[in-house]
Design a protein around this motif. Sequence first.
Motif, PDB file in Angstrom:
ATOM      1  N   ARG A  26       0.837  -1.209   0.000  1.00  0.00           N
ATOM      2  CA  ARG A  26       0.000   0.000   0.000  1.00  0.00           C
ATOM      3  C   ARG A  26       0.871   1.258   0.000  1.00  0.00           C
ATOM      4  N   ILE A  27       1.939   1.234   0.781  1.00  0.00           N
ATOM      5  CA  ILE A  27       2.858   2.374   0.814  1.00  0.00           C
ATOM      6  C   ILE A  27       3.488   2.578  -0.559  1.00  0.00           C
ATOM      7  N   ALA A  28       3.908   1.495  -1.203  1.00  0.00           N
ATOM      8  CA  ALA A  28       4.500   1.598  -2.545  1.00  0.00           C
ATOM      9  C   ALA A  28       3.476   2.164  -3.533  1.00  0.00           C
ATOM     10  N   ASP A  29       2.225   1.704  -3.442  1.00  0.00           N
ATOM     11  CA  ASP A  29       1.173   2.222  -4.315  1.00  0.00           C
ATOM     12  C   ASP A  29       0.968   3.716  -4.090  1.00  0.00           C
ATOM     13  N   LEU A  30       0.942   4.132  -2.825  1.00  0.00           N
ATOM     14  CA  LEU A  30       0.746   5.544  -2.510  1.00  0.00           C
ATOM     15  C   LEU A  30       1.928   6.394  -2.960  1.00  0.00           C
ATOM     16  N   GLU A  31       3.142   5.873  -2.813  1.00  0.00           N
ATOM     17  CA  GLU A  31       4.322   6.602  -3.292  1.00  0.00           C
ATOM     18  C   GLU A  31       4.274   6.776  -4.805  1.00  0.00           C
ATOM     19  N   ASN A  32       3.831   5.748  -5.515  1.00  0.00           N
ATOM     20  CA  ASN A  32       3.693   5.846  -6.971  1.00  0.00           C
ATOM     21  C   ASN A  32       2.624   6.863  -7.349  1.00  0.00           C
ATOM     22  N   GLU A  33       1.545   6.901  -6.593  1.00  0.00           N
ATOM     23  CA  GLU A  33       0.467   7.864  -6.846  1.00  0.00           C
ATOM     24  C   GLU A  33       0.967   9.292  -6.601  1.00  0.00           C
ATOM     25  N   VAL A  34       1.730   9.499  -5.554  1.00  0.00           N
ATOM     26  CA  VAL A  34       2.299  10.817  -5.276  1.00  0.00           C
ATOM     27  C   VAL A  34       3.216  11.240  -6.417  1.00  0.00           C
ATOM     28  N   LEU A  35       4.039  10.336  -6.896  1.00  0.00           N
ATOM     29  CA  LEU A  35       4.934  10.644  -8.015  1.00  0.00           C
ATOM     30  C   LEU A  35       4.142  11.003  -9.260  1.00  0.00           C
ATOM     31  N   ARG A  36       3.088  10.232  -9.548  1.00  0.00           N
ATOM     32  CA  ARG A  36       2.254  10.508 -10.720  1.00  0.00           C
ATOM     33  C   ARG A  36       1.604  11.888 -10.606  1.00  0.00           C
ATOM     34  N   LEU A  37       1.109  12.218  -9.415  1.00  0.00           N
ATOM     35  CA  LEU A  37       0.467  13.515  -9.210  1.00  0.00           C
ATOM     36  C   LEU A  37       1.469  14.663  -9.313  1.00  0.00           C
ATOM     37  N   LYS A  38       2.695  14.451  -8.847  1.00  0.00           N
ATOM     38  CA  LYS A  38       3.727  15.481  -8.977  1.00  0.00           C
ATOM     39  C   LYS A  38       4.039  15.751 -10.441  1.00  0.00           C
ATOM     40  N   VAL A  39       4.156  14.683 -11.229  1.00  0.00           N
ATOM     41  CA  VAL A  39       4.436  14.840 -12.661  1.00  0.00           C
ATOM     42  C   VAL A  39       3.276  15.567 -13.340  1.00  0.00           C
ATOM     43  N   GLU A  40       2.043  15.178 -13.005  1.00  0.00           N
ATOM     44  CA  GLU A  40       0.869  15.834 -13.580  1.00  0.00           C
ATOM     45  C   GLU A  40       0.827  17.305 -13.171  1.00  0.00           C
ATOM     46  N   ASN A  41       1.118  17.580 -11.913  1.00  0.00           N
ATOM     47  CA  ASN A  41       1.118  18.953 -11.422  1.00  0.00           C
ATOM     48  C   ASN A  41       2.179  19.794 -12.127  1.00  0.00           C
ATOM     49  N   ASP A  42       3.360  19.230 -12.313  1.00  0.00           N
ATOM     50  CA  ASP A  42       4.422  19.951 -13.013  1.00  0.00           C
ATOM     51  C   ASP A  42       3.992  20.302 -14.435  1.00  0.00           C
ATOM     52  N   GLY A  43       3.318  19.369 -15.103  1.00  0.00           N
ATOM     53  CA  GLY A  43       2.822  19.633 -16.454  1.00  0.00           C
ATOM     54  C   GLY A  43       1.781  20.733 -16.473  1.00  0.00           C
ATOM     55  N   LEU A  44       0.887  20.718 -15.496  1.00  0.00           N
ATOM     56  CA  LEU A  44      -0.141  21.755 -15.417  1.00  0.00           C
ATOM     57  C   LEU A  44       0.473  23.121 -15.123  1.00  0.00           C
ATOM     58  N   LEU A  45       1.461  23.151 -14.237  1.00  0.00           N
ATOM     59  CA  LEU A  45       2.137  24.422 -13.935  1.00  0.00           C
ATOM     60  C   LEU A  45       2.861  24.962 -15.160  1.00  0.00           C
ATOM     61  N   ALA A  46       3.488  24.080 -15.931  1.00  0.00           N
ATOM     62  CA  ALA A  46       4.184  24.508 -17.149  1.00  0.00           C
ATOM     63  C   ALA A  46       3.187  25.079 -18.159  1.00  0.00           C
ATOM     64  N   ALA A  47       2.050  24.422 -18.305  1.00  0.00           N
ATOM     65  CA  ALA A  47       1.018  24.909 -19.228  1.00  0.00           C
ATOM     66  C   ALA A  47       0.474  26.250 -18.759  1.00  0.00           C
ATOM     67  N   LEU A  48       0.287  26.411 -17.472  1.00  0.00           N
ATOM     68  CA  LEU A  48      -0.208  27.674 -16.929  1.00  0.00           C
ATOM     69  C   LEU A  48       0.804  28.789 -17.153  1.00  0.00           C
ATOM     70  N   ARG A  49       2.082  28.516 -16.921  1.00  0.00           N
ATOM     71  CA  ARG A  49       3.123  29.522 -17.154  1.00  0.00           C
ATOM     72  C   ARG A  49       3.154  29.940 -18.624  1.00  0.00           C
TER      73      ARG A  49
END
Length: 66
Positions: A26-49
């Motif tokens: 479960r911890i590994a799954d959550l860590e992967n989800e956090v990583l996925r969300l960080k990548v998605e967030n970085d993409g959204l921030l780049a698009a916003l900029r």
Amino acid sequence: MAKALVGYLGGPTNDQLQQTATMRRRIADLENEVLRLKVENDGLLAALRERVDQVSASDLAEPVSH
């Protein structure tokens, strides 16, 4: 103190081992989800900029029509 945490006699039970394995998965799954969300967030921030960079001062001066 360690004996109190694991149990006075013997080692961890099969249930404890199974729970530990489940929690680690479960911890590994959550860590992967956090990583996925960080990548998605970085993409959204780049698009916003990029959009903010394209907005000119005259665009900001015009009133927004509803």
